[in-house]
Structures are given as structure tokens and as C-alpha cells.
Design a protein around this motif. Structure first.
Motif, PDB file in Angstrom:
ATOM      1  N   ALA A   1      40.816  42.992  38.949  1.00 19.65           N
ATOM      2  CA  ALA A   1      41.718  43.362  40.042  1.00 19.65           C
ATOM      3  C   ALA A   1      41.295  42.615  41.296  1.00 19.65           C
ATOM      4  CB  ALA A   1      41.692  44.863  40.296  1.00 19.65           C
ATOM      5  N   GLY A   2      42.282  42.159  42.077  1.00 22.11           N
ATOM      6  CA  GLY A   2      41.982  41.486  43.333  1.00 22.11           C
ATOM      7  C   GLY A   2      41.547  42.492  44.381  1.00 22.11           C
ATOM      8  N   GLU A   3      40.499  42.180  45.113  1.00 24.66           N
ATOM      9  CA  GLU A   3      39.955  43.092  46.112  1.00 24.66           C
ATOM     10  C   GLU A   3      41.006  43.500  47.151  1.00 24.66           C
ATOM     11  OE1 GLU A   3      36.838  41.700  48.918  1.00 24.66           O
ATOM     12  OE2 GLU A   3      35.510  43.021  47.785  1.00 24.66           O
ATOM     13  N   LYS A   4      41.967  42.597  47.434  1.00 18.73           N
ATOM     14  CA  LYS A   4      42.999  42.880  48.428  1.00 18.73           C
ATOM     15  C   LYS A   4      44.149  43.720  47.866  1.00 18.73           C
ATOM     16  CE  LYS A   4      42.171  38.640  51.076  1.00 18.73           C
ATOM     17  NZ  LYS A   4      42.804  37.406  51.628  1.00 18.73           N
TER      18      LYS A   4
ATOM     19  N   PHE B   1      45.938  48.500  42.748  1.00 18.26           N
ATOM     20  CA  PHE B   1      45.496  48.217  41.396  1.00 18.26           C
ATOM     21  C   PHE B   1      43.979  48.298  41.247  1.00 18.26           C
ATOM     22  CE2 PHE B   1      49.839  47.043  41.000  1.00 18.26           C
ATOM     23  CZ  PHE B   1      50.139  47.215  39.648  1.00 18.26           C
ATOM     24  N   VAL B   2      43.256  48.137  42.322  1.00 18.45           N
ATOM     25  CA  VAL B   2      41.817  48.412  42.273  1.00 18.45           C
ATOM     26  C   VAL B   2      41.606  49.884  41.936  1.00 18.45           C
ATOM     27  CG1 VAL B   2      39.698  48.607  43.621  1.00 18.45           C
ATOM     28  CG2 VAL B   2      41.112  46.556  43.822  1.00 18.45           C
ATOM     29  N   HIS B   3      42.373  50.759  42.576  1.00 20.75           N
ATOM     30  CA  HIS B   3      42.273  52.197  42.325  1.00 20.75           C
ATOM     31  C   HIS B   3      42.649  52.537  40.884  1.00 20.75           C
ATOM     32  CE1 HIS B   3      42.545  56.519  43.012  1.00 20.75           C
ATOM     33  NE2 HIS B   3      43.763  56.496  42.474  1.00 20.75           N
ATOM     34  N   ILE B   4      43.763  51.972  40.401  1.00 13.25           N
ATOM     35  CA  ILE B   4      44.197  52.221  39.026  1.00 13.25           C
ATOM     36  C   ILE B   4      43.130  51.770  38.033  1.00 13.25           C
ATOM     37  CG2 ILE B   4      45.836  51.497  37.240  1.00 13.25           C
ATOM     38  CD1 ILE B   4      47.967  51.360  39.482  1.00 13.25           C
TER      39      ILE B   4
ATOM     40  N   LEU C   1      34.877  46.882  35.322  1.00 11.75           N
ATOM     41  CA  LEU C   1      35.831  46.423  36.320  1.00 11.75           C
ATOM     42  C   LEU C   1      35.236  45.279  37.133  1.00 11.75           C
ATOM     43  CD1 LEU C   1      38.379  46.574  38.072  1.00 11.75           C
ATOM     44  CD2 LEU C   1      37.298  48.442  39.355  1.00 11.75           C
ATOM     45  N   HIS C   2      35.999  44.211  37.268  1.00  9.80           N
ATOM     46  CA  HIS C   2      35.620  43.071  38.085  1.00  9.80           C
ATOM     47  C   HIS C   2      36.576  43.019  39.273  1.00  9.80           C
ATOM     48  CE1 HIS C   2      33.239  41.455  34.658  1.00  9.80           C
ATOM     49  NE2 HIS C   2      34.212  42.023  33.948  1.00  9.80           N
ATOM     50  N   SER C   3      36.101  43.405  40.451  1.00  6.90           N
ATOM     51  CA  SER C   3      36.898  43.355  41.667  1.00  6.90           C
ATOM     52  C   SER C   3      36.644  41.994  42.317  1.00  6.90           C
ATOM     53  CB  SER C   3      36.497  44.491  42.607  1.00  6.90           C
ATOM     54  OG  SER C   3      37.279  44.477  43.778  1.00  6.90           O
ATOM     55  N   ILE C   4      37.679  41.157  42.360  1.00  8.25           N
ATOM     56  CA  ILE C   4      37.510  39.773  42.764  1.00  8.25           C
ATOM     57  C   ILE C   4      37.809  39.591  44.257  1.00  8.25           C
ATOM     58  CG2 ILE C   4      38.169  37.392  42.285  1.00  8.25           C
ATOM     59  CD1 ILE C   4      36.840  38.876  39.926  1.00  8.25           C
TER      60      ILE C   4
END
Length: 269
Positions: free
Chosen positions: A218-221, A225-228, A241-244
């Protein structure tokens, strides 16, 4: 190449077939095509055999006259048959956005086909029935816009807040627009109604069934979708999870090297 699957002509490309390397099937998002991943293929070839598929009604694959043919059940049946009959299984599966939703459904319905799962900017679906109905109504309106004024729809779609935080290079964004412009608006409208987020079955209560390693991107911005994906990470037994950083919803366009890095880790055996 093109092959008929359950009455539909599907287009797919096996970019490389080295026996010693694992296979990775890539599924694009809404209005995308196999060409959406052209910028990733050269580096992917160094550690896997990439395979791209044009999903139903997209790119060079045929669509269908009735939107029920785009349903989860029908598309899972199509891709299960294509993968099991044309490719070496088990293999790895990646999906972006709509392709990620389909990849998740495939892995849940046909787990024996896959060794691992990579989901970018994806979701398990909508749980709340009121929200599901609202999303179905929205997609119905979007379907009307698609067939009534395709150019206007594209302009509105590209200005959606979901894509506003993109950091992709101009050339990649230009190519992405070109891919969208060459789609069939009638088939896209049927795709929205048959396999929209509000129409597909919510899979949250089945996430615990996944037994293969799952890498979530998921894109950090892209805070929604980070939450999902944080929720998905908690409910899938073997998930990471990889937050980019410096990426929005289209992580593979915003930060392609980071996505390739995650794929390489996911396929390491």
C-alpha cells in the motif's frame, strides 16, 4: 497469445519461461491491460518468469454482452481454467487494485494453484450492506457515464482524489492514460456492474483460510488502503504489509523499484 476460455478469447503473455525460475502471474487494475506492467518486466525477468493476463473485457481480451458474466464466480472460473491448463502450477500471483480483488478471490477458491500472493492497493470487499448498496449505485452511475461520454469519464476518473498523490514519472502516467483510452467502454461498464467492489462477495470472514504467504503493498499516501491492508495483515495467518513511502494508490507506477523489491522477497525460496 490468445486462447478461448469458457467461450471468451483471453490474451496473455508468457514473457519468459526458464525452468529454474518461479512463475509470477500479474493481474492489472480497472481500465488496465497487460501493458500496464511493461516497465516492470525487464527487472522481473532476473528472478522470475512473469506472465501478464488481460482480464475480462480489458486490453486484448474479449468482454461479454451481459454484466453477470463479469461476476466473481465467472471470472474465477475463467482464470482458474486458464492458469491450470496453460501454466506450470503452483505459481505466484500478484494483483493490483481490481486485479488484487480478483487475485484474492482466486486464492480463496483455488488455493492449490498458488504458492504465494502479492496484493497491491487491494481490499477484501465491503462489509456494511448500506455501503455496499451505495457503491453499487455509484458504479451504476459510472457505467452510464462510461457508455454515454467515455472521454468525459476518463477525464473525471484521472482527477479522482485516489490518484491525486501520484509521484509517477510523466512518461508512465502518459502511457497509463493511453492504455485507458484504448479500452472498450461498454465492456468496462459491464465490468463495473459485474465485479465492482459493491458487487463482489466480501471476503473478510475467509481471510483466515489463506495458508500461503501473503505480501500486502500500500502507498503511504493512500491512507484508506493502508488502513484496509493493516486489517488484512492482522487476519491473514502469514501476511506482511509493506507501506511504501512517496507512493499513492498506484504504487507500481509511483515507486516501481519498491514493488519489484517486494516481489523478489515474496518469491525468494
Amino acid at each position: 497469445m490468445n486462447i478461448r476460455v469458457r467461450g471468451i478469447s483471453y490474451h496473455f503473455v508468457i514473457h519468459q519461461d526458464k525452468e529454474q525460475l518461479p512463475a509470477l502471474v500479474l493481474l492489472h487494475g480497472f481500465m488496465g491491460s497487460f501493458q500496464s506492467f511493461d516497465h516492470l518486466i525487464p527487472e522481473l525477468r532476473s528472478f522470475c518468469n512473469p506472465i501478464t493476463i488481460d482480464l475480462l473485457g480489458h486490453g486484448k481480451s474479449e468482454g461479454a454482452e451481459l454484466h453477470y458474466r463479469f461476476s466473481t464466480k465467472e471470472q474465477v472460473a475463467d482464470l482458474s481454467k486458464l492458469i491450470s491448463e496453460q501454466l506450470h502450477i503452483p505459481l505466484y500471483l500478484y494483483g493490483y487494485s481490481m486485479g488484487g480483488r480478483l487475485a484474492l478471490q482466486l486464492a480463496l477458491h483455488q488455493p492449490h494453484l498458488f504458492r504465494g500472493l502479492i496484493l497491491e492497493s487491494s481490499t477484501f470487499g465491503i462489509e456494511d450492506e448500506t455501503e455496499r448498496q451505495a457503491r453499487q449505485s455509484l458504479d451504476a452511475r459510472r457505467s452510464d457515464d462510461l457508455t454515454g461520454n467515455f472521454k468525459g469519464f476518463l477525464e473525471s476518473w484521472q482527477k479522482m482524489p485516489l490518484f491525486a498523490s501520484s509521484t509517477a514519472e510523466k512518461e508512465l502516467l502518459k502511457r497509463n492514460k493511453e492504455i485507458q483510452q484504448h479500452q472498450n467502454p461498454f465492456w468496462l461498464a459491464n465490468s463495473l456492474q459485474g465485479f465492482g467492489t459493491g458487487t463482489m462477495p466480501c471476503a473478510r470472514d475467509r481471510l483466515g483460510e489463506l495458508k500461503v504467504p501473503v505480501h500486502l503493498i500500500a502507498g503511504e499516501k493512500d491512507s484508506k488502503f493502508v488502513h484496509i491492508n493493516r486489517t488484512m495483515e492482522k487476519e491473514i495467518a502469514d501476511a506482511k504489509l509493506h507501506s511504501i513511502k512517496e507512493a499513492g494508490h498506484r504504487v507500481h507506477l509511483d515507486q516501481p523499484e519498491a514493488v519489484i523489491s517486494v516481489m523478489e522477497k515474496a518469491l525468494a525460496v
